[in-house]
Design a protein around this motif. Structure first.
Motif, PDB file in Angstrom:
ATOM      1  N   MET A   4     -14.552   7.908  -4.214  1.00 33.80           N
ATOM      2  CA  MET A   4     -13.276   8.156  -3.548  1.00 33.80           C
ATOM      3  C   MET A   4     -13.513   8.512  -2.091  1.00 33.80           C
ATOM      4  O   MET A   4     -14.364   9.345  -1.776  1.00 33.80           O
ATOM      5  N   HIS A   5     -12.765   7.882  -1.209  1.00 36.50           N
ATOM      6  CA  HIS A   5     -12.857   8.231   0.204  1.00 36.50           C
ATOM      7  C   HIS A   5     -11.636   9.045   0.591  1.00 36.50           C
ATOM      8  O   HIS A   5     -10.509   8.699   0.256  1.00 36.50           O
ATOM      9  N   ILE A   6     -11.872  10.141   1.300  1.00 40.45           N
ATOM     10  CA  ILE A   6     -10.785  10.954   1.813  1.00 40.45           C
ATOM     11  C   ILE A   6     -10.950  11.138   3.311  1.00 40.45           C
ATOM     12  O   ILE A   6     -12.036  10.935   3.872  1.00 40.45           O
ATOM     13  N   THR A   7      -9.860  11.493   3.976  1.00 45.10           N
ATOM     14  CA  THR A   7      -9.928  11.886   5.376  1.00 45.10           C
ATOM     15  C   THR A   7      -9.427  13.315   5.490  1.00 45.10           C
ATOM     16  O   THR A   7      -8.568  13.748   4.718  1.00 45.10           O
ATOM     17  N   VAL A   8      -9.971  14.038   6.452  1.00 49.20           N
ATOM     18  CA  VAL A   8      -9.577  15.416   6.702  1.00 49.20           C
ATOM     19  C   VAL A   8      -9.125  15.507   8.150  1.00 49.20           C
ATOM     20  O   VAL A   8      -9.916  15.282   9.075  1.00 49.20           O
ATOM     21  N   GLU A   9      -7.860  15.811   8.347  1.00 44.67           N
ATOM     22  CA  GLU A   9      -7.276  15.903   9.674  1.00 44.67           C
ATOM     23  C   GLU A   9      -6.977  17.359   9.979  1.00 44.67           C
ATOM     24  O   GLU A   9      -6.362  18.060   9.170  1.00 44.67           O
ATOM     25  N   ARG A  10      -7.395  17.835  11.138  1.00 42.64           N
ATOM     26  CA  ARG A  10      -7.242  19.246  11.511  1.00 42.64           C
ATOM     27  C   ARG A  10      -6.111  19.423  12.516  1.00 42.64           C
ATOM     28  O   ARG A  10      -6.072  18.743  13.541  1.00 42.64           O
ATOM     29  N   LEU A  11      -5.192  20.353  12.219  1.00 42.45           N
ATOM     30  CA  LEU A  11      -4.148  20.753  13.145  1.00 42.45           C
ATOM     31  C   LEU A  11      -4.339  22.236  13.436  1.00 42.45           C
ATOM     32  O   LEU A  11      -4.485  23.033  12.509  1.00 42.45           O
ATOM     33  N   VAL A  12      -4.350  22.610  14.683  1.00 42.77           N
ATOM     34  CA  VAL A  12      -4.485  24.015  15.051  1.00 42.77           C
ATOM     35  C   VAL A  12      -3.084  24.575  15.268  1.00 42.77           C
ATOM     36  O   VAL A  12      -2.332  24.077  16.109  1.00 42.77           O
ATOM     37  N   VAL A  13      -2.725  25.615  14.483  1.00 42.58           N
ATOM     38  CA  VAL A  13      -1.346  26.102  14.481  1.00 42.58           C
ATOM     39  C   VAL A  13      -1.298  27.616  14.680  1.00 42.58           C
ATOM     40  O   VAL A  13      -2.214  28.343  14.292  1.00 42.58           O
ATOM     41  N   GLY A  14      -0.215  28.069  15.313  1.00 48.69           N
ATOM     42  CA  GLY A  14       0.056  29.487  15.417  1.00 48.69           C
ATOM     43  C   GLY A  14      -0.715  30.202  16.507  1.00 48.69           C
ATOM     44  O   GLY A  14      -1.647  29.656  17.111  1.00 48.69           O
ATOM     45  N   GLU A  15      -0.336  31.460  16.748  1.00 49.80           N
ATOM     46  CA  GLU A  15      -0.942  32.257  17.809  1.00 49.80           C
ATOM     47  C   GLU A  15      -2.413  32.560  17.557  1.00 49.80           C
ATOM     48  O   GLU A  15      -3.183  32.764  18.503  1.00 49.80           O
ATOM     49  N   LEU A  16      -2.817  32.597  16.298  1.00 44.30           N
ATOM     50  CA  LEU A  16      -4.213  32.889  15.969  1.00 44.30           C
ATOM     51  C   LEU A  16      -5.041  31.633  15.744  1.00 44.30           C
ATOM     52  O   LEU A  16      -6.163  31.703  15.258  1.00 44.30           O
ATOM     53  N   ALA A  17      -4.483  30.483  16.137  1.00 36.74           N
ATOM     54  CA  ALA A  17      -5.223  29.209  16.097  1.00 36.74           C
ATOM     55  C   ALA A  17      -5.850  28.951  14.730  1.00 36.74           C
ATOM     56  O   ALA A  17      -7.064  28.762  14.599  1.00 36.74           O
ATOM     57  N   THR A  46      -7.166   8.319   0.622  1.00 40.94           N
ATOM     58  CA  THR A  46      -6.882   7.098   1.371  1.00 40.94           C
ATOM     59  C   THR A  46      -6.526   5.915   0.471  1.00 40.94           C
ATOM     60  O   THR A  46      -5.992   4.915   0.960  1.00 40.94           O
ATOM     61  N   LEU A  47      -6.802   6.022  -0.817  1.00 38.31           N
ATOM     62  CA  LEU A  47      -6.435   4.950  -1.740  1.00 38.31           C
ATOM     63  C   LEU A  47      -4.930   4.968  -2.022  1.00 38.31           C
ATOM     64  O   LEU A  47      -4.285   3.920  -2.063  1.00 38.31           O
ATOM     65  N   THR A  48      -4.377   6.171  -2.184  1.00 42.71           N
ATOM     66  CA  THR A  48      -2.969   6.298  -2.573  1.00 42.71           C
ATOM     67  C   THR A  48      -2.083   6.815  -1.442  1.00 42.71           C
ATOM     68  O   THR A  48      -0.859   6.815  -1.575  1.00 42.71           O
ATOM     69  N   HIS A  49      -2.717   7.296  -0.361  1.00 41.19           N
ATOM     70  CA  HIS A  49      -2.005   7.924   0.762  1.00 41.19           C
ATOM     71  C   HIS A  49      -1.275   9.201   0.345  1.00 41.19           C
ATOM     72  O   HIS A  49      -0.328   9.618   1.005  1.00 41.19           O
ATOM     73  N   GLU A  50      -1.740   9.805  -0.739  1.00 47.61           N
ATOM     74  CA  GLU A  50      -1.289  11.140  -1.090  1.00 47.61           C
ATOM     75  C   GLU A  50      -1.996  12.148  -0.191  1.00 47.61           C
ATOM     76  O   GLU A  50      -3.122  11.916   0.255  1.00 47.61           O
TER      77      GLU A  50
END
Length: 203
Positions: free
Chosen positions: A1-14, A23-27
Motif C-alpha cells: 500500500m502506498h500512502i502520502t503524508v501531507e503536513r499543515l502547520v496550524v495554530g499559534e503553537l505551530a 492513494t488507492l482509494t483517496h480516503e
C-alpha cells in the motif's frame, strides 16, 4: 500500500496537522487538527475524509476537532487515558496558557495497542506515555513512517512536566521508538520531520 503524508502547520503553537492519504482509494485520515479548521477542510479537497486521529489530548492538538468532524461527519479517535481532555480545559492545559479550549465530539476511545484501520490504512498503535498519560504513536504500513505526536521531535522529545506527564515513562517510550525497525521518517507534532528506529543488523 502506498500512502502520502501531507503536513499543515496550524495554530499559534505551530502544530503539525497531517493528512494521511490512501492513494488507492483517496480516503484520508486527519491527524491532530489543532486549529484553522477552514484551512484543513480546504486542503482535504476532493479526498474522502474518514476519521480524525489524535496523538494526545492537549489543547493545541484538538482545537478544530468539532468543526472538522462536524463538516465531514466523521469520528475522532483518542486514547482512553486522554479522552477526558477533550472537554476539560484544566486537563488539556488550555486553562493555563490560553482561552479555555473544549471540544464536544464524542470520541472513539483507543483502549489498547495493536492494529487500527482508518481510511483503509492499517496503523499499528503504540501507547507511548510520558508527555501525557494517553499519548500514542502510530506506525504507518510498510515502513512508511511513524506519527510521533509530542513524544518525539526531530531534535528532542516532548515535555514531561504536565500533571500527567512522567519522565520515566517518556524514557521507556523513547526506548521503544528507537528500537523500531527499519529506520523510518518520524512525523512529529511540531517542527520538521525527523527519523526514528534503526536498520536491521547487517544492513
Amino acid at each position: 500500500m502506498h500512502i502520502t503524508v501531507e503536513r499543515l502547520v496550524v495554530g499559534e503553537l505551530a502544530v503539525n496537522c497531517y493528512l494521511v492519504e490512501n492513494t488507492l482509494t483517496h480516503e484520508c485520515l486527519i491527524v491532530d487538527p489543532g486549529a484553522d479548521a477552514e484551512s484543513i477542510i480546504r486542503r482535504v479537497g476532493d479526498r474522502r475524509a474518514c476519521a480524525v486521529l489524535l496523538t494526545h489530548g492537549h489543547y493545541d492538538h484538538i482545537g478544530a476537532v468539532d468543526e472538522v468532524c462536524g463538516h465531514f461527519g466523521i469520528p475522532v479517535y483518542v486514547h482512553t487515558l486522554d479522552a477526558a481532555k477533550l472537554t476539560d480545559a484544566q486537563a488539556n492545559v488550555s486553562a493555563a496558557y490560553s482561552d479555555p479550549v473544549t471540544q464536544h465530539t464524542v470520541p472513539v476511545k483507543i483502549e489498547q495497542e495493536g492494529p487500527l484501520t482508518l481510511a483503509g490504512i492499517e496503523l499499528q498503535v503504540m501507547h507511548t506515555p510520558g508527555h501525557s498519560a494517553g499519548s500514542i504513536c502510530c506506525i504507518l504500513p510498510e515502513g512508511q513512517g511513524v506519527l510521533t505526536g509530542d513524544t518525539l521531535f526531530a531534535h528532542g522529545y516532548g515535555r514531561t512536566d504536565f500533571a500527567d506527564g512522567d519522565f520515566g515513562q517518556m524514557h521507556q517510550s523513547l526506548r521503544r521508538l528507537y528500537r523500531l525497525t527499519p529506520r523510518m521518517v518520524a512525523y512529529p507534532g511540531h517542527d520538521v520531520p525527523g527519523v526514528v528506529g534503526r536498520d536491521p543488523v547487517g544492513e
